[in-house]
Design a protein around this motif. Structure first.
Motif: not given
Length: 260
Positions: A53-60, A92-108
């Protein structure tokens, strides 16, 4: 052969003033798939899934925050900097997969500091889940008639009626199919291993394959940026190169350690 006409309603359901889009539903399904996969991995390897559960919140948090900032900074900075409150209008939209990947790397990285395993352990397993969730997100883009391809006359061309009458590459589906294949490949590597000690190899393959796919398919995508890059490569391609090179380095490093 006539092109496929796509006039799908992007709204899944409406409740008074609240609208649920198919993209949002697929994004939520992607998070759920991540949760279920990691729940299975934790039980299989650690014997308990109490910390999932904690992992899910960090990844989200990492994926949404990183994806939003990536879109703001790299795809339409002038628009958001002229009206900073729009940065928070994720609906309104606007999510970049590159930024999402970097964000997950940091959160993990932050997450694993209080976990009984190292950074590479969680990265290798999260990479498998992320590849499948990427597939679901791209299907959501297709249902929303967004991130469309360039004009084409191939037999499977799609006309997105909510945009225009131009037959286009269904590049969202190209990407979804590739990501599904990458998921199966990583899952195969994971299941066939007897030691489950990958030292970053699965993460490396994820970075190499996902962003190589992204690099190639950018040739068939309409530009998403609000400005013209002073290069023959698109913004998405330029952002993919560091991830590919990082993946190659991690794979070399991991293989070298295993050979010792």
């Amino acid at each position: 052969m006539d092109p496929i006409i796509w006039d799908f309603d992007p709204i899944l359901a409406s409740f008074k003033h609240i609208q649920i889009h198919w993209y949002g539903a697929l994004f939520a399904l992607a998070l759920l798939s991540n949760y279920l996969f990691m729940h299975w991995v934790y039980l299989r390897e650690l014997g308990t899934a109490d910390d999932v559960d904690r992992l899910l919140w960090y990844c989200m948090g990492g994926s949404i925050l990183g994806a939003r900032l990536g879109h703001v900074l790299f795809y339409n900075p002038s628009y958001y900097f002229s009206d900073p409150l729009k940065i928070f209008a994720i609906w309104e939209g606007g999510l970049a997969s590159h930024g999402g990947t970097f964000g997950v790397l940091i959160s993990l990285y932050i997450y694993q500091r209080k976990a009984p395993f190292d950074y590479w352990w969680i990265l290798d397993r999260a990479a498998i889940a992320a590849s499948f969730s990427g597939c679901l997100v791209r299907i959501g883009n297709f249902l929303n008639s967004e991130i469309t391809g360039t004009a084409t006359d191939v037999p499977w061309a799609v006309i997105f009626k909510r945009l225009d009458n131009i037959p286009r590459h269904p590049v969202q589906l190209y990407e979804a199919i590739c990501y599904a294949g990458i998921f199966l490949f990583l899952l195969y590597l994971y299941n066939k291993s007897r030691t489950l000690n990958f030292n970053g190899q699965l993460c490396a393959w994820f970075l190499i394959l996902i962003f190589s796919t992204r690099f190639v398919l950018e040739f068939y995508k309409q530009s998403l940026v609000s400005y013209s890059p002073d290069t023959s490569l698109s913004t998405g391609q330029m952002l993919s190169i560091p991830f590919i090179l990082t993946g190659i380095y991690i794979l070399y490093r991991a293989q070298k350690q295993l050979d010792q």
